[in-house]
Design a protein around this motif. Structure first.
Motif, short mmCIF file in Angstrom:
data_model
loop_
_atom_site.label_atom_id
_atom_site.label_comp_id
_atom_site.label_asym_id
_atom_site.label_seq_id
_atom_site.Cartn_x
_atom_site.Cartn_y
_atom_site.Cartn_z
N ILE A 10 0.89 -1.16 0.00
CA ILE A 10 0.00 0.00 0.00
C ILE A 10 0.92 1.20 0.00
O ILE A 10 1.70 1.38 0.93
N ARG A 11 0.85 2.01 -1.07
CA ARG A 11 1.75 3.15 -1.15
C ARG A 11 1.06 4.32 -1.82
O ARG A 11 0.08 4.15 -2.55
N SER A 12 1.57 5.50 -1.54
CA SER A 12 1.03 6.70 -2.18
C SER A 12 1.15 6.57 -3.69
O SER A 12 2.16 6.08 -4.20
N ILE A 13 0.11 7.01 -4.39
CA ILE A 13 0.19 6.94 -5.84
C ILE A 13 1.12 8.02 -6.35
O ILE A 13 1.36 9.03 -5.69
N THR A 14 1.63 7.78 -7.52
CA THR A 14 2.47 8.75 -8.22
C THR A 14 1.80 9.08 -9.54
O THR A 14 0.83 8.41 -9.96
N LYS A 15 2.32 10.07 -10.21
CA LYS A 15 1.78 10.44 -11.52
C LYS A 15 1.81 9.24 -12.47
O LYS A 15 0.90 9.06 -13.28
N ASN A 16 2.84 8.40 -12.35
CA ASN A 16 2.96 7.23 -13.23
C ASN A 16 1.86 6.19 -12.97
O ASN A 16 1.63 5.34 -13.82
N ASP A 17 1.20 6.25 -11.81
CA ASP A 17 0.13 5.30 -11.49
C ASP A 17 -1.23 5.73 -12.02
O ASP A 17 -2.18 4.94 -11.99
N LEU A 18 -1.37 6.96 -12.47
CA LEU A 18 -2.68 7.49 -12.83
C LEU A 18 -3.39 6.69 -13.92
O LEU A 18 -4.60 6.47 -13.84
N ASP A 19 -2.66 6.23 -14.93
CA ASP A 19 -3.29 5.41 -15.98
C ASP A 19 -3.88 4.13 -15.39
O ASP A 19 -5.01 3.76 -15.73
N ASN A 20 -3.12 3.47 -14.53
CA ASN A 20 -3.60 2.23 -13.92
C ASN A 20 -4.80 2.48 -13.00
O ASN A 20 -5.76 1.70 -12.99
N ILE A 21 -4.75 3.57 -12.23
CA ILE A 21 -5.87 3.92 -11.36
C ILE A 21 -7.11 4.22 -12.21
O ILE A 21 -8.21 3.77 -11.90
N TYR A 22 -6.92 4.96 -13.27
CA TYR A 22 -8.03 5.30 -14.16
C TYR A 22 -8.68 4.04 -14.74
O TYR A 22 -9.91 3.89 -14.70
N ARG A 23 -7.88 3.13 -15.24
CA ARG A 23 -8.42 1.88 -15.80
C ARG A 23 -9.14 1.06 -14.73
O ARG A 23 -10.21 0.49 -14.98
N LEU A 24 -8.56 1.01 -13.53
CA LEU A 24 -9.20 0.28 -12.44
C LEU A 24 -10.55 0.90 -12.10
O LEU A 24 -11.55 0.20 -11.93
N ILE A 25 -10.60 2.22 -11.99
CA ILE A 25 -11.86 2.89 -11.66
C ILE A 25 -12.88 2.69 -12.77
O ILE A 25 -14.07 2.48 -12.49
N GLN A 26 -12.46 2.69 -14.03
CA GLN A 26 -13.38 2.40 -15.13
C GLN A 26 -13.99 1.01 -14.94
O GLN A 26 -15.20 0.84 -15.08
N ASP A 27 -13.15 0.02 -14.64
CA ASP A 27 -13.64 -1.36 -14.45
C ASP A 27 -14.58 -1.44 -13.25
O ASP A 27 -15.65 -2.03 -13.33
N LEU A 28 -14.18 -0.85 -12.12
CA LEU A 28 -15.00 -0.90 -10.92
C LEU A 28 -16.29 -0.11 -11.08
O LEU A 28 -17.33 -0.49 -10.55
N ASN A 29 -16.23 0.99 -11.81
CA ASN A 29 -17.40 1.85 -11.96
C ASN A 29 -18.54 1.13 -12.68
O ASN A 29 -19.70 1.40 -12.42
N HIS A 30 -18.19 0.20 -13.53
CA HIS A 30 -19.21 -0.57 -14.24
C HIS A 30 -20.12 -1.31 -13.25
O HIS A 30 -21.32 -1.41 -13.46
N TYR A 31 -19.54 -1.79 -12.14
CA TYR A 31 -20.30 -2.55 -11.16
C TYR A 31 -20.75 -1.72 -9.97
O TYR A 31 -21.80 -1.97 -9.38
N GLU A 32 -19.95 -0.74 -9.56
CA GLU A 32 -20.19 -0.08 -8.27
C GLU A 32 -20.54 1.39 -8.35
O GLU A 32 -20.79 2.00 -7.31
N GLN A 33 -20.55 1.99 -9.53
CA GLN A 33 -20.87 3.41 -9.68
C GLN A 33 -20.09 4.27 -8.68
O GLN A 33 -20.66 4.94 -7.83
#
Length: 164
Positions: free
Chosen positions: A13-36
């Motif tokens: 568990i670590r603070s996100i960096t600018k380099n993580d934003l693409d991965n976070i965005y894709r994860l939120i897109q996937d999760l948003n489909h189920y959890e809004q």
């Protein structure tokens, strides 16, 4: 942003960096489909980037990526607030469905980190009322309901106190 770097066995568990934003965005897109997680019209890369920048600008906020064996499985976001004592306010803890069994472990590890490093003894979470079972199982008790006029934001606050 509060710096976080926790490694426990195969979980990180670590603070996100600018380099993580693409991965976070894709994860939120996937999760948003189920959890809004966010309103569909707000779900774009710029929205995620602006949440990251807000966190960077506030020394009391945290925004963390959760990794298992170096693969992203979730994220958490919140802040510390000074009331009588320092409190944690967790606004988001989301994990891929196949890794939800680790959610309690991640929560416990993160709470322990804040308790040891910052002497946080009060942990609050803002949740949708339908999601209370997990929090109750992890020692959180209903505190109060937030009454917004927008039903999308209607939430409950659950609180956990550790060690006094």
């Amino acid at each position: 942003m509060i710096p976080v770097n926790i490694i426990k066995d195969d979980l990180t568990i670590r603070s996100i960096t600018k380099n993580d934003l693409d991965n976070i965005y894709r994860l939120i897109q996937d999760l948003n489909h189920y959890e809004q997680l966010v309103k569909q019209e707000e779900l774009n890369y710029e929205y995620i980037k602006s949440r990251y920048i807000e966190t960077l600008a506030n020394s009391m906020e945290y925004f963390c990526i959760i990794l298992k064996n170096d693969n992203i499985i979730g994220f958490l976001k919140g802040r510390l607030e000074i009331k009588n004592k320092l409190e944690s306010w967790l606004m988001a803890l989301y994990m891929k469905n196949e890794f939800n069994r680790y959610k309690g472990d991640v929560l416990g590890i993160f709470e322990e980190y804040l308790a040891n490093l910052y002497r946080v003894n009060t942990f609050n979470v803002v949740i949708n009322e339908d999601n209370s079972e997990f929090w109750v199982e992890n020692g959180y008790l209903f505190n109060r309901k937030m009454n917004y006029t927008d039903g999308y934001l209607n939430s409950h606050i659950y609180t956990k106190r550790r060690g006094g």
